[in-house]
Write a protein that holds these residues in place. Structure first.
Motif, PDB file in Angstrom:
ATOM      1  N   GLY A  11      -6.305  -4.357  -6.902  1.00 30.30           N
ATOM      2  CA  GLY A  11      -5.394  -3.544  -6.107  1.00 30.30           C
ATOM      3  C   GLY A  11      -5.154  -4.020  -4.694  1.00 30.30           C
ATOM      4  N   ILE A  12      -5.348  -5.313  -4.425  1.00 30.88           N
ATOM      5  CA  ILE A  12      -5.025  -5.802  -3.081  1.00 30.88           C
ATOM      6  C   ILE A  12      -3.849  -6.763  -3.160  1.00 30.88           C
ATOM      7  CG2 ILE A  12      -7.398  -5.547  -2.255  1.00 30.88           C
ATOM      8  CD1 ILE A  12      -7.395  -8.727  -2.248  1.00 30.88           C
ATOM      9  N   ASN A  13      -3.099  -6.834  -2.054  1.00 33.16           N
ATOM     10  CA  ASN A  13      -2.006  -7.787  -1.867  1.00 33.16           C
ATOM     11  C   ASN A  13      -0.935  -7.710  -2.950  1.00 33.16           C
ATOM     12  OD1 ASN A  13      -3.442  -8.548   0.355  1.00 33.16           O
ATOM     13  ND2 ASN A  13      -4.186 -10.461  -0.496  1.00 33.16           N
ATOM     14  N   ILE A  14      -0.729  -6.528  -3.508  1.00 27.77           N
ATOM     15  CA  ILE A  14       0.304  -6.353  -4.518  1.00 27.77           C
ATOM     16  C   ILE A  14       1.598  -5.873  -3.866  1.00 27.77           C
ATOM     17  CG2 ILE A  14       0.977  -5.063  -6.580  1.00 27.77           C
ATOM     18  CD1 ILE A  14      -2.028  -5.189  -7.357  1.00 27.77           C
ATOM     19  N   GLY A  15       1.487  -4.943  -2.945  1.00 28.28           N
ATOM     20  CA  GLY A  15       2.648  -4.445  -2.216  1.00 28.28           C
ATOM     21  C   GLY A  15       2.362  -4.516  -0.724  1.00 28.28           C
ATOM     22  N   PRO A  16       3.084  -3.732   0.058  1.00 29.08           N
ATOM     23  CA  PRO A  16       2.892  -3.789   1.513  1.00 29.08           C
ATOM     24  C   PRO A  16       1.571  -3.175   1.993  1.00 29.08           C
ATOM     25  CG  PRO A  16       4.535  -2.134   0.937  1.00 29.08           C
ATOM     26  CD  PRO A  16       4.174  -2.855  -0.334  1.00 29.08           C
ATOM     27  N   ARG A  17       0.960  -2.359   1.177  1.00 31.21           N
ATOM     28  CA  ARG A  17      -0.313  -1.738   1.558  1.00 31.21           C
ATOM     29  C   ARG A  17      -1.463  -2.520   0.950  1.00 31.21           C
ATOM     30  NH1 ARG A  17      -0.063   4.502   0.774  1.00 31.21           N
ATOM     31  NH2 ARG A  17      -1.947   3.857  -0.241  1.00 31.21           N
ATOM     32  N   ARG A  19      -3.366  -4.808   2.209  1.00 29.51           N
ATOM     33  CA  ARG A  19      -3.274  -6.237   2.497  1.00 29.51           C
ATOM     34  C   ARG A  19      -4.625  -6.771   2.961  1.00 29.51           C
ATOM     35  NH1 ARG A  19       0.646  -7.963  -0.167  1.00 29.51           N
ATOM     36  NH2 ARG A  19       0.668  -9.851   1.042  1.00 29.51           N
ATOM     37  N   VAL A  20      -5.034  -7.877   2.375  1.00 31.98           N
ATOM     38  CA  VAL A  20      -6.271  -8.551   2.771  1.00 31.98           C
ATOM     39  C   VAL A  20      -5.971 -10.039   2.863  1.00 31.98           C
ATOM     40  CG1 VAL A  20      -8.639  -9.144   2.098  1.00 31.98           C
ATOM     41  CG2 VAL A  20      -7.774  -6.845   1.651  1.00 31.98           C
ATOM     42  N   LYS A  21      -6.224 -10.604   4.027  1.00 32.30           N
ATOM     43  CA  LYS A  21      -6.062 -12.045   4.189  1.00 32.30           C
ATOM     44  C   LYS A  21      -7.322 -12.727   3.682  1.00 32.30           C
ATOM     45  CE  LYS A  21      -2.840 -11.747   7.944  1.00 32.30           C
ATOM     46  NZ  LYS A  21      -2.736 -11.310   9.295  1.00 32.30           N
ATOM     47  N   MET A  22      -7.154 -13.789   2.916  1.00 30.79           N
ATOM     48  CA  MET A  22      -8.308 -14.463   2.308  1.00 30.79           C
ATOM     49  C   MET A  22      -9.275 -15.043   3.353  1.00 30.79           C
ATOM     50  SD  MET A  22      -8.091 -13.740  -0.891  1.00 30.79           S
ATOM     51  CE  MET A  22      -7.340 -12.198  -0.350  1.00 30.79           C
ATOM     52  N   PRO A  23      -8.803 -15.588   4.493  1.00 28.05           N
ATOM     53  CA  PRO A  23      -9.782 -16.031   5.500  1.00 28.05           C
ATOM     54  C   PRO A  23     -10.667 -14.877   6.009  1.00 28.05           C
ATOM     55  CG  PRO A  23      -7.645 -17.024   5.940  1.00 28.05           C
ATOM     56  CD  PRO A  23      -7.443 -15.997   4.852  1.00 28.05           C
ATOM     57  N   GLU A  24     -10.077 -13.685   6.163  1.00 26.78           N
ATOM     58  CA  GLU A  24     -10.856 -12.515   6.596  1.00 26.78           C
ATOM     59  C   GLU A  24     -11.863 -12.104   5.525  1.00 26.78           C
ATOM     60  OE1 GLU A  24      -8.007  -9.476   7.517  1.00 26.78           O
ATOM     61  OE2 GLU A  24      -7.381 -10.445   9.387  1.00 26.78           O
ATOM     62  N   GLN A  42      -4.150 -15.316  -3.639  1.00 31.45           N
ATOM     63  CA  GLN A  42      -4.162 -14.193  -2.692  1.00 31.45           C
ATOM     64  C   GLN A  42      -4.560 -12.863  -3.325  1.00 31.45           C
ATOM     65  OE1 GLN A  42      -3.587 -14.616   0.712  1.00 31.45           O
ATOM     66  NE2 GLN A  42      -3.762 -16.722   0.025  1.00 31.45           N
ATOM     67  N   SER A  43      -4.957 -12.879  -4.594  1.00 28.77           N
ATOM     68  CA  SER A  43      -5.180 -11.602  -5.277  1.00 28.77           C
ATOM     69  C   SER A  43      -6.632 -11.166  -5.309  1.00 28.77           C
ATOM     70  CB  SER A  43      -4.611 -11.666  -6.696  1.00 28.77           C
ATOM     71  OG  SER A  43      -5.201 -12.734  -7.393  1.00 28.77           O
ATOM     72  N   PRO A  73     -10.449  -1.388  -2.183  1.00 30.95           N
ATOM     73  CA  PRO A  73     -10.288  -1.952  -3.522  1.00 30.95           C
ATOM     74  C   PRO A  73     -11.446  -1.580  -4.430  1.00 30.95           C
ATOM     75  CG  PRO A  73     -11.305  -3.579  -2.151  1.00 30.95           C
ATOM     76  CD  PRO A  73     -11.066  -2.347  -1.280  1.00 30.95           C
ATOM     77  N   LYS A  74     -11.221  -1.721  -5.717  1.00 28.38           N
ATOM     78  CA  LYS A  74     -12.323  -1.716  -6.673  1.00 28.38           C
ATOM     79  C   LYS A  74     -12.743  -3.170  -6.809  1.00 28.38           C
ATOM     80  CE  LYS A  74     -12.706   2.553  -7.667  1.00 28.38           C
ATOM     81  NZ  LYS A  74     -13.860   3.201  -7.039  1.00 28.38           N
ATOM     82  N   VAL A  75     -14.037  -3.405  -6.976  1.00 28.32           N
ATOM     83  CA  VAL A  75     -14.545  -4.759  -7.092  1.00 28.32           C
ATOM     84  C   VAL A  75     -15.369  -4.865  -8.375  1.00 28.32           C
ATOM     85  CG1 VAL A  75     -15.971  -6.553  -6.022  1.00 28.32           C
ATOM     86  CG2 VAL A  75     -14.649  -4.994  -4.569  1.00 28.32           C
ATOM     87  N   VAL A  76     -15.077  -5.885  -9.158  1.00 25.45           N
ATOM     88  CA  VAL A  76     -15.843  -6.191 -10.360  1.00 25.45           C
ATOM     89  C   VAL A  76     -16.482  -7.556 -10.117  1.00 25.45           C
ATOM     90  CG1 VAL A  76     -15.734  -6.653 -12.835  1.00 25.45           C
ATOM     91  CG2 VAL A  76     -14.310  -4.843 -11.843  1.00 25.45           C
TER      92      VAL A  76
END
Length: 180
Positions: A11-17, A19-24, A42-43, A73-76
């Motif tokens: 559930g990250i980086n799919i729409g405008p909300r 948002r998580v940058k991979m370097p962060e 980026q997902s 997000p949910k994390v697996v």
């Protein structure tokens, strides 16, 4: 002893909300003491080295990502060996376009009624198979307009679920294996 882990964020980086940058994200994991942190696309796919068990990492990463990055997000998490076993267990022939084969990774055992309902439904020409904590889906014409993809997205599995195409799944194992 440290071991390779693969974190899959849902559930990250799919729409405008969300948002998580991979370097962060890499910086966050390194700040938690994990090493050899690498991301893929980026997902929210992260390969890293940690001692903790996958279930412990799932909770910790969900909390820290929300606290530090402001997304929920949910994390697996899978170990390198669990990911390799999931690839080995694939019940389908890999199609000409490997992006049409997907693996949905589950955080635990899915709800039996939801599994029975999905298995009983027919979504030709698409196919699905449940195997432990993975769902394998073969989309005949991609997942974009697939009724199976819609039903899977609505299914009340009772656990966190995140989907990856075959190219991503195999690349994550390759990344984990590159670290020795």
């Amino acid at each position: 002893m440290s071991a390779n882990r693969i974190a899959l964020l849902r559930g990250i980086n799919i729409g405008p909300r969300q948002r998580v940058k991979m370097p962060e994200l890499r910086e966050l994991l390194e700040g938690l003491g994990y090493t050899d942190v690498q991301t893929l696309v980026q997902s929210g796919n992260v390969v890293f080295t940690a001692r903790a068990k996958p279930a412990t990492l799932e909770k910790k990463l969900e909390q820290e990502i929300e606290k530090q990055l402001g997304v929920d997000p949910k994390v697996v998490v899978r170990t390198r060996d669990e990911l390799a076993a999931a690839i080995e267990a694939n019940p389908f022939k890999v199609p000409k376009n490997p992006k049409d084969l997907h693996v949905t990774f589950l955080s635990g055992k899915p709800d039996e009624d939801a599994v029975k309902k999905l298995e009983a439904a027919d979504f030709p020409p698409d196919e699905l198979k449940f195997a432990g904590r993975e769902i394998y889906v073969l989309y005949a014409d991609g997942m974009g307009r697939s009724e199976l993809a819609k039903q899977l997205g609505r299914a009340k599995l009772g656990v966190a679920a995140t989907d990856r195409n075959w190219n991503t799944v195999t690349k994550l194992l390759e990344m984990a294996d590159e670290r020795g």
